[in-house]
Scaffold this active site. Sequence first.
Site, short mmCIF file in Angstrom:
data_model
loop_
_atom_site.label_atom_id
_atom_site.label_comp_id
_atom_site.label_asym_id
_atom_site.label_seq_id
_atom_site.Cartn_x
_atom_site.Cartn_y
_atom_site.Cartn_z
N ALA A 1 0.87 -1.18 0.00
CA ALA A 1 0.00 0.00 0.00
C ALA A 1 0.91 1.22 0.00
CB ALA A 1 -0.87 -0.02 1.24
N GLY B 1 0.51 -4.90 0.92
CA GLY B 1 -0.70 -4.92 0.09
C GLY B 1 -0.48 -5.62 -1.24
N GLU C 1 4.38 -5.18 7.38
CA GLU C 1 3.63 -4.11 8.05
C GLU C 1 4.07 -3.86 9.49
OE1 GLU C 1 2.32 -6.30 6.00
OE2 GLU C 1 0.82 -5.35 4.72
N1 COA Z 1 4.69 3.08 -0.55
C1 COA Z 1 5.11 4.24 -1.05
N2 COA Z 1 6.26 4.37 -1.75
C2 COA Z 1 6.97 3.25 -1.93
C3 COA Z 1 6.59 1.99 -1.44
C4 COA Z 1 5.38 1.94 -0.71
N3 COA Z 1 4.91 0.79 -0.19
N4 COA Z 1 7.52 1.06 -1.78
C5 COA Z 1 8.46 1.73 -2.48
N5 COA Z 1 8.13 3.03 -2.58
C6 COA Z 1 8.88 4.11 -3.26
C7 COA Z 1 10.10 4.48 -2.48
O1 COA Z 1 9.78 5.38 -1.42
C8 COA Z 1 10.94 5.13 -3.57
O2 COA Z 1 10.42 6.42 -3.82
P1 COA Z 1 11.47 7.65 -4.08
O3 COA Z 1 12.24 7.24 -5.31
O4 COA Z 1 10.56 8.82 -4.31
O5 COA Z 1 12.33 7.74 -2.86
C9 COA Z 1 10.61 4.28 -4.79
O6 COA Z 1 9.37 3.64 -4.51
C10 COA Z 1 11.64 3.21 -5.08
O7 COA Z 1 11.83 2.44 -3.89
P2 COA Z 1 13.25 2.22 -3.16
O8 COA Z 1 12.98 1.94 -1.72
O9 COA Z 1 14.16 3.34 -3.50
O10 COA Z 1 13.74 0.89 -3.92
P3 COA Z 1 14.76 -0.20 -3.35
O11 COA Z 1 15.11 -1.07 -4.50
O12 COA Z 1 15.86 0.44 -2.58
O13 COA Z 1 13.89 -1.06 -2.28
C11 COA Z 1 11.92 -2.21 -1.47
C12 COA Z 1 12.79 -1.82 -2.68
C13 COA Z 1 10.67 -2.87 -2.00
C14 COA Z 1 12.69 -3.18 -0.56
C15 COA Z 1 11.57 -0.93 -0.66
O14 COA Z 1 11.02 0.01 -1.57
C16 COA Z 1 10.55 -1.13 0.43
O15 COA Z 1 10.88 -1.65 1.48
N6 COA Z 1 9.30 -0.69 0.23
C17 COA Z 1 8.26 -0.70 1.22
C18 COA Z 1 7.72 -2.09 1.39
C19 COA Z 1 6.66 -2.09 2.46
O16 COA Z 1 6.89 -1.82 3.60
N7 COA Z 1 5.44 -2.41 2.03
C20 COA Z 1 4.33 -2.54 2.90
C21 COA Z 1 3.56 -1.29 2.98
S1 COA Z 1 2.15 -1.50 3.99
#
Ligand code: COA
Length: 256
Positions: A66, A112, A135
Site C-alpha cells: 500500500a 498490500g 507491516e
Molecule cells: N509506498 C510508497 N512508496 C513506496 C513503497 C510503498 N509501499 N515502496 C516503495 N516506494 C517508493 C520508495 O519510497 C521510492 O520512492 P522515491 O524514489 O521517491 O524515494 C521508490 O518507490 C523506489 O523504492 P526504493 O525503496 O528506493 O527501492 P529499493 O530497490 O531500494 O527497495 C523495497 C525496494 C521494496 C525493498 C523498498 O522500496 C521497500 O521496502 N518498500 C516498502 C515495502 C513495504 O513496507 N510495504 C508494505 C507497505 S504496507
Amino acid sequence: MEEVLTWIEIQDNIGWIKINRKKKLNALNRSLIDELHDRLLDFQKDTSVRVIILTGNGDKAFVAGADVVEFSHFGPLEASALVQHGNQVLFDFIAQLNKPVIAAINGYALGGGLELAMACHFRIASQHVKMGLPEVSLGIIPGYGGTQRLPALIGKGNAMEMILTGDMIDAEKALRLGLVNQVVPQEKLLETAIALAERIMKNAPNSLKNAIKAINAADGSSKGFREEGIQFADCFGSHDFEEGITAFLEKRKPKF
Ligand code: COA
C-alpha cells in the site's frame, strides 16, 4: 500529465491487466485501487474475457505494498475507511470475482502487494521475486486480508512467522509453503500464466464461477476479516505507527 497507472489488453479470451506505477514500485494508492477496480469490472462484464491475468510492468515490482506516503498522516478512522474501501473494490472484489484471476508475480510482492496476489485465485512467481508482509516494521498490521488469507494458504504457524517477523521470503520458499502455485524463470512467467489460463478455459464458465464461490466458502467466517480491520485501524493512533512511518519516510530503521 497524469500517470498511466494500468495497461490492459484482451487476447485470446484472456484479459490482461499490467500495473504501471513504476517509479513507486507499483505501490497501491487510492487512484490505482480505483482504476484496478474499473478494469476488473469491465473484464467481469465482457463475455469474451474468460480468465484475467494481473501482473506488474518490468521485473522489479509486482506491487511493493500500500502507498505508505498516502496513509502516513491517517488516524484510526481514516485507516478504517481506507481498508474498507480497498477491500470492497479490490481485494474482496477479486477474491469473489466470477472469473479466475491469475497473479503473475514479476517482482516484489510486499504488504498490500502480497495481499493482492493472495486475493487472486492463482499465483505464479518469477524465480527472483521476494514476498512478505512487512507491516509490523511500520507499526501497523496487514489490513487487506493478509491475516486471514495467509494462514488459509500456508497454515497458522507459517503465517505467524511471516507476519510477526515481517521477513521477506524467496520464491522457492513460497512454493514450498504453498503460497504460490508455480515458480518459473522471469522470461517464462507470462507464457506459464497463459498456459494455466488455457487449461482453465477448457472448462465450463458456469462451473468455474460456482467452484470459486464454493472454495471461497471454505475461508471461514467474515468475523476474521472484520477483526483485522479493527486491529489495523487501532494501530494508527499509536506511537509505534508514528515511529514506523516516520522511519520509512526518513529512509532509516525504526526504533521501537
Ligand atoms: N509506498 C510508497 N512508496 C513506496 C513503497 C510503498 N509501499 N515502496 C516503495 N516506494 C517508493 C520508495 O519510497 C521510492 O520512492 P522515491 O524514489 O521517491 O524515494 C521508490 O518507490 C523506489 O523504492 P526504493 O525503496 O528506493 O527501492 P529499493 O530497490 O531500494 O527497495 C523495497 C525496494 C521494496 C525493498 C523498498 O522500496 C521497500 O521496502 N518498500 C516498502 C515495502 C513495504 O513496507 N510495504 C508494505 C507497505 S504496507
